[in-house]
Design a protein around this motif. Structure first.
Motif, PDB file in Angstrom:
ATOM      1  N   THR A  12       0.772  -1.418   0.397  1.00 26.89           N
ATOM      2  CA  THR A  12      -0.330  -0.102  -0.630  1.00 26.89           C
ATOM      3  C   THR A  12       0.787   1.085   0.333  1.00 26.89           C
ATOM      4  O   THR A  12       0.642   1.915  -0.154  1.00 26.89           O
ATOM      5  N   THR A  13       1.730   0.886   0.447  1.00 25.29           N
ATOM      6  CA  THR A  13       3.013   2.662   0.842  1.00 25.29           C
ATOM      7  C   THR A  13       3.497   2.626  -0.592  1.00 25.29           C
ATOM      8  O   THR A  13       3.515   3.514  -0.967  1.00 25.29           O
ATOM      9  N   LEU A  14       3.653   1.637  -1.626  1.00 22.52           N
ATOM     10  CA  LEU A  14       4.327   1.788  -2.778  1.00 22.52           C
ATOM     11  C   LEU A  14       2.951   2.370  -3.306  1.00 22.52           C
ATOM     12  O   LEU A  14       3.072   3.058  -4.535  1.00 22.52           O
ATOM     13  N   MET A  15       1.606   1.734  -3.543  1.00 24.22           N
ATOM     14  CA  MET A  15       0.968   1.942  -4.487  1.00 24.22           C
ATOM     15  C   MET A  15      -0.022   3.427  -4.211  1.00 24.22           C
ATOM     16  O   MET A  15       0.004   3.536  -4.976  1.00 24.22           O
ATOM     17  N   ARG A  16      -0.119   4.171  -3.160  1.00 25.65           N
ATOM     18  CA  ARG A  16      -0.464   4.619  -2.827  1.00 25.65           C
ATOM     19  C   ARG A  16       0.170   6.252  -2.212  1.00 25.65           C
ATOM     20  O   ARG A  16      -0.757   7.260  -2.628  1.00 25.65           O
ATOM     21  N   ASN A  17       1.350   5.753  -2.329  1.00 21.74           N
ATOM     22  CA  ASN A  17       2.278   7.217  -2.147  1.00 21.74           C
ATOM     23  C   ASN A  17       3.480   7.567  -4.013  1.00 21.74           C
ATOM     24  O   ASN A  17       3.819   8.466  -3.625  1.00 21.74           O
ATOM     25  N   ASN A  18       2.850   7.159  -4.769  1.00 27.85           N
ATOM     26  CA  ASN A  18       4.015   7.522  -5.050  1.00 27.85           C
ATOM     27  C   ASN A  18       3.647   7.068  -7.007  1.00 27.85           C
ATOM     28  O   ASN A  18       2.836   6.225  -7.671  1.00 27.85           O
ATOM     29  N   SER A  19       3.657   8.899  -8.071  1.00 21.88           N
ATOM     30  CA  SER A  19       2.827   8.137  -9.081  1.00 21.88           C
ATOM     31  C   SER A  19       3.756   7.204  -9.861  1.00 21.88           C
ATOM     32  O   SER A  19       4.969   7.019  -9.857  1.00 21.88           O
ATOM     33  N   GLY A  20       3.287   6.711 -10.692  1.00 17.90           N
ATOM     34  CA  GLY A  20       3.635   6.369 -11.626  1.00 17.90           C
ATOM     35  C   GLY A  20       3.679   4.618 -11.704  1.00 17.90           C
ATOM     36  O   GLY A  20       4.131   3.193 -12.632  1.00 17.90           O
ATOM     37  N   PHE A  21       3.208   4.185 -10.741  1.00 21.90           N
ATOM     38  CA  PHE A  21       2.758   2.665 -10.211  1.00 21.90           C
ATOM     39  C   PHE A  21       1.113   2.104 -10.561  1.00 21.90           C
ATOM     40  O   PHE A  21       0.951   2.950 -10.409  1.00 21.90           O
ATOM     41  N   GLY A  22       1.334   0.517 -11.146  1.00 22.63           N
ATOM     42  CA  GLY A  22       0.795   0.030 -11.653  1.00 22.63           C
ATOM     43  C   GLY A  22       0.372  -1.233 -10.734  1.00 22.63           C
ATOM     44  O   GLY A  22       1.529  -1.910 -10.702  1.00 22.63           O
ATOM     45  N   TRP A  23      -0.513  -1.749 -11.275  1.00 24.15           N
ATOM     46  CA  TRP A  23      -0.377  -3.554 -10.749  1.00 24.15           C
ATOM     47  C   TRP A  23      -0.563  -4.175 -12.114  1.00 24.15           C
ATOM     48  O   TRP A  23      -2.625  -3.635 -13.011  1.00 24.15           O
ATOM     49  N   ASP A  24      -0.397  -5.132 -12.798  1.00 22.69           N
ATOM     50  CA  ASP A  24      -0.466  -5.731 -13.825  1.00 22.69           C
ATOM     51  C   ASP A  24      -1.736  -7.299 -13.387  1.00 22.69           C
ATOM     52  O   ASP A  24      -0.831  -8.399 -12.740  1.00 22.69           O
ATOM     53  N   PRO A  25      -2.505  -7.608 -13.252  1.00 24.76           N
ATOM     54  CA  PRO A  25      -3.270  -8.320 -12.267  1.00 24.76           C
ATOM     55  C   PRO A  25      -3.104  -9.820 -14.040  1.00 24.76           C
ATOM     56  O   PRO A  25      -3.469 -10.676 -12.667  1.00 24.76           O
ATOM     57  N   ILE A  26      -3.071  -9.330 -14.585  1.00 31.48           N
ATOM     58  CA  ILE A  26      -2.343 -11.366 -14.839  1.00 31.48           C
ATOM     59  C   ILE A  26      -0.391 -11.152 -14.706  1.00 31.48           C
ATOM     60  O   ILE A  26      -1.024 -12.593 -14.349  1.00 31.48           O
ATOM     61  N   THR A  27       0.016 -10.439 -14.408  1.00 30.85           N
ATOM     62  CA  THR A  27       1.290 -10.955 -14.108  1.00 30.85           C
ATOM     63  C   THR A  27       1.807 -11.035 -12.679  1.00 30.85           C
ATOM     64  O   THR A  27       2.206 -11.652 -11.933  1.00 30.85           O
ATOM     65  N   LYS A  28       0.531 -10.447 -12.088  1.00 27.11           N
ATOM     66  CA  LYS A  28       0.209  -9.897 -10.349  1.00 27.11           C
ATOM     67  C   LYS A  28       2.271  -9.615 -10.097  1.00 27.11           C
ATOM     68  O   LYS A  28       2.204  -9.824  -9.031  1.00 27.11           O
ATOM     69  N   LYS A  29       2.470  -8.863 -10.753  1.00 30.19           N
ATOM     70  CA  LYS A  29       2.852  -8.108 -10.009  1.00 30.19           C
ATOM     71  C   LYS A  29       2.613  -6.808 -10.665  1.00 30.19           C
ATOM     72  O   LYS A  29       1.775  -5.628 -10.874  1.00 30.19           O
ATOM     73  N   PHE A  30       3.452  -5.858  -9.561  1.00 34.74           N
ATOM     74  CA  PHE A  30       3.526  -3.854  -9.439  1.00 34.74           C
ATOM     75  C   PHE A  30       4.345  -3.550 -10.757  1.00 34.74           C
ATOM     76  O   PHE A  30       5.564  -3.979 -10.802  1.00 34.74           O
ATOM     77  N   THR A  31       3.821  -2.462 -11.330  1.00 36.80           N
ATOM     78  CA  THR A  31       4.899  -2.291 -12.713  1.00 36.80           C
ATOM     79  C   THR A  31       4.937  -0.712 -12.528  1.00 36.80           C
ATOM     80  O   THR A  31       4.015   0.416 -11.818  1.00 36.80           O
ATOM     81  N   ALA A  32       6.299  -0.253 -12.937  1.00 39.56           N
ATOM     82  CA  ALA A  32       6.257   1.511 -13.209  1.00 39.56           C
ATOM     83  C   ALA A  32       7.906   1.349 -14.075  1.00 39.56           C
ATOM     84  O   ALA A  32       8.799   0.178 -14.155  1.00 39.56           O
ATOM     85  N   SER A  33       8.029   2.523 -13.998  1.00 41.98           N
ATOM     86  CA  SER A  33       9.794   2.160 -15.588  1.00 41.98           C
ATOM     87  C   SER A  33      10.692   1.768 -14.205  1.00 41.98           C
ATOM     88  O   SER A  33      10.402   2.038 -12.701  1.00 41.98           O
TER      89      SER A  33
END
Length: 98
Positions: A12-33
């Motif tokens: 939740t720290t990763l997803m709430r406080n950082n722009s550019g992060f996402g969630w890939d429901p297929i690979t079940k991984k967090f995504t970002a540059s």
């Protein structure tokens, strides 16, 4: 339970406080540059496993320790004045001779 809560807090720290992060429901991984990951991991070095590891139970953790609730997709509203459910009158019922 504490371990699961700690893991979910990282996510939740990763997803709430950082722009550019996402969630890939297929690979079940967090995504970002790569740049976003680099900047994030500078201030959260203990979260490095979130970059490469698949988190198969993320959706379950949201419900169990994150306080998430069901969205209601596909549910029926059965209020007094309004209903989405199909209703039948007595004359709609068929007599099967029982």
């Amino acid at each position: 339970m504490r371990w699961y809560k700690k893991q979910f807090d990282k996510m939740t720290t990763l997803m709430r406080n950082n722009s550019g992060f996402g969630w890939d429901p297929i690979t079940k991984k967090f995504t970002a540059s790569d740049e976003a990951w680099e900047n994030y991991l500078k201030s959260h070095p203990s979260h490095k496993n979130l970059k490469t590891k698949s988190v198969a139970n993320y959706d379950d953790l949201k419900i169990v320790v994150g306080g998430a609730t069901a969205t209601g997709n596909g549910s029926l509203a059965l209020g007094v004045d309004d209903t989405d459910a199909t209703t039948f009158r007595d004359e709609d019922n068929l007599n099967f001779g029982m």
